[in-house]
Design a protein around this motif. Structure first.
Motif, short mmCIF file in Angstrom:
data_model
loop_
_atom_site.label_atom_id
_atom_site.label_comp_id
_atom_site.label_asym_id
_atom_site.label_seq_id
_atom_site.Cartn_x
_atom_site.Cartn_y
_atom_site.Cartn_z
N ALA A 1 -10.80 39.37 -51.68
CA ALA A 1 -10.02 37.73 -50.96
C ALA A 1 -8.90 37.56 -51.14
CB ALA A 1 -10.50 37.41 -52.45
N VAL A 2 -7.80 37.71 -51.51
CA VAL A 2 -6.35 37.78 -50.93
C VAL A 2 -6.34 38.08 -49.34
CG1 VAL A 2 -3.99 38.27 -51.60
CG2 VAL A 2 -5.59 37.87 -53.78
N ARG A 3 -6.41 39.62 -49.61
CA ARG A 3 -6.74 40.30 -48.35
C ARG A 3 -7.11 39.21 -46.74
NH1 ARG A 3 -2.93 42.98 -47.24
NH2 ARG A 3 -2.92 43.93 -44.53
N ARG A 4 -8.36 38.67 -47.20
CA ARG A 4 -8.68 37.87 -46.68
C ARG A 4 -8.36 37.21 -45.59
NH1 ARG A 4 -13.83 38.36 -49.04
NH2 ARG A 4 -13.34 36.53 -50.02
N GLY A 5 -7.45 35.72 -47.00
CA GLY A 5 -6.73 35.28 -46.70
C GLY A 5 -5.83 35.66 -45.85
N TYR A 6 -4.58 36.57 -45.97
CA TYR A 6 -3.47 37.25 -45.18
C TYR A 6 -4.19 37.20 -44.01
CZ TYR A 6 0.05 39.67 -44.48
OH TYR A 6 1.17 40.63 -44.20
N ASP A 7 -5.23 38.04 -43.92
CA ASP A 7 -5.42 38.50 -42.70
C ASP A 7 -5.92 37.78 -41.78
OD1 ASP A 7 -7.40 41.43 -43.76
OD2 ASP A 7 -5.69 40.99 -43.16
N SER A 8 -6.79 36.30 -42.63
CA SER A 8 -6.99 35.63 -41.65
C SER A 8 -5.38 34.30 -41.15
CB SER A 8 -8.43 34.55 -42.33
OG SER A 8 -7.49 33.55 -43.42
N TYR A 9 -5.22 33.51 -42.47
CA TYR A 9 -4.08 33.61 -41.93
C TYR A 9 -3.01 33.90 -40.50
CZ TYR A 9 0.43 31.17 -41.79
OH TYR A 9 1.84 29.64 -41.55
N SER B 1 7.20 41.44 -49.05
CA SER B 1 6.69 41.46 -48.26
C SER B 1 5.39 41.23 -47.66
CB SER B 1 5.61 42.23 -49.31
OG SER B 1 4.83 41.44 -50.21
N ALA B 2 5.44 39.93 -47.59
CA ALA B 2 4.27 38.72 -46.88
C ALA B 2 4.97 38.17 -45.58
CB ALA B 2 4.09 37.42 -47.69
N MET B 3 5.93 38.94 -45.32
CA MET B 3 6.67 38.10 -44.23
C MET B 3 6.82 39.15 -43.37
SD MET B 3 8.25 35.24 -44.89
CE MET B 3 8.07 34.60 -46.17
#
Lengths: 102, 227
Positions: free
Chosen positions: A38-46, B28-30
């Motif tokens: 889920a986190v990966r999905r959110g990150y990728d969509s953003y 890491s998010a950047m």
């Protein structure tokens, strides 16, 4: 639009009605792999919406940084109220010499 | 509780999860990790250009056997850079103000360079303890002095980073508190806000701090691997 009822498990969050929210939450999997997915999905969509575009501007990272500041404020809240209280009590002499280490 | 200016450096917790975890994960998010395209976006382009420039600059004096260190040195540099820069934002927590974390970074890296040198070329790395051209009478004293300076290195690395960042944050808090409490008396206010602004721009030298850190690390590796 709603020609065939979609099972609750497959609806996305913006389409879930408010009354169905608890049952929708029950269908999500909260296993570690599910959470990472889920986190990966959110990150990728953003990423794909704001950063991975041809002419991305500063708005993409600016939103992330602002969100980080807001989350830090929430995390720090009671610590900050303690400091504000100390500043209000004695305005000029609100500090003592630091006698403890870092 | 005794409220001092050092309270800003305590790691705040919410439900037992310290903010340091979020602050360590934030860099890491950047950075975008994987892109299947040939031409990436502007942000990735900027970041890749900077990383390439920095890595080339860092690795050019090192011999070929030292190139294994390039990935850890570059990632260390990026991590410290992002952590320090993110710590300049309001209300955020800077993990590198904690001495424990900086010593945890400095001591293993330094020890690795020393052990690499001792393992691969023991004579040469022991020979570094005596600079060339010293008079024979000074030899024992100089070896002792050089050994002490060798062991001081990780301490200096860790404490340097901690002290610089802590001092910067503390100064900012001090001047902003002074500005705030002097608000009723107007004439000094504008000068103090100017001081705060100046201090913030000086604090951008946290960026230079990282350069100092990795360059010193590089220096010790350089000495070990290149004779």
């Amino acid at each position: 639009m709603a020609d065939r009822p979609v099972p609750l498990k497959d609806t996305r969050l913006p389409d879930v009605k408010l009354g169905q929210l608890p049952s929708w939450l029950a269908t999500r999997d909260f296993t570690p792999s599910g959470l990472t997915r889920a986190v990966r999905r959110g990150y990728d969509s953003y990423l794909n919406k704001y950063i991975n575009v041809k002419k991305g501007g500063i708005g993409g990272i600016a939103m992330v940084l602002f969100g980080y500041v807001v989350v830090s404020y929430i995390w720090n809240y009671e610590h900050l109220t303690m400091q504000v209280a100390a500043l209000d009590l004695d305005s000029a002499a609100g500090t003592t010499f630091p006698d403890e280490g870092i | 509780m005794n409220l001092t200016f050092f309270n800003q450096f305590t790691s705040p917790q919410i439900m037992g999860v310290p903010l340091i975890m979020l602050a360590l994960l934030a860099p890491s998010a950047m950075f975008q990790t994987q892109n299947n395209r040939w031409l990436t976006n502007r942000l990735s382009l900027l970041q890749l250009w900077m990383i390439n420039l920095f890595t080339k600059q860092l690795m050019s004096p090192i011999s070929k056997t030292g190139y294994q260190w390039s990935i850890i040195l570059t990632s260390l540099m990026i991590m410290l850079l992002m952590i320090n820069l993110l710590g300049l934002l309001p209300y955020t927590f800077t993990p590198t103000t904690q001495l424990s974390m900086n010593m945890g970074l400095a001591i293993p890296m330094w020890l690795a360079t020393v052990l690499t040198g001792l393992r691969n070329q023991p004579t040469a790395s022991l020979g570094h303890l005596l600079p060339e051209g010293t008079p024979n009478l000074l030899t024992p004293i100089l070896i002792i002095i050089e050994t002490i300076s060798l062991f001081i290195r990780p301490l200096a690395l860790g404490v340097r980073l901690t002290a610089n960042l802590t001092a910067g944050h503390l100064l900012i808090q001090l001047t902003s508190t002074a500005t705030f409490t002097l608000l009723p008396t107007m004439p000094t206010l504008s000068m103090l806000t100017m001081v705060v602004l100046l201090l913030l721009s000086i604090l951008e030298l946290a960026v230079a701090m990282i350069q100092a850190y990795v360059f010193v690390l590089l220096l010790s590796l350089y000495l070990q691997e290149n004779t």
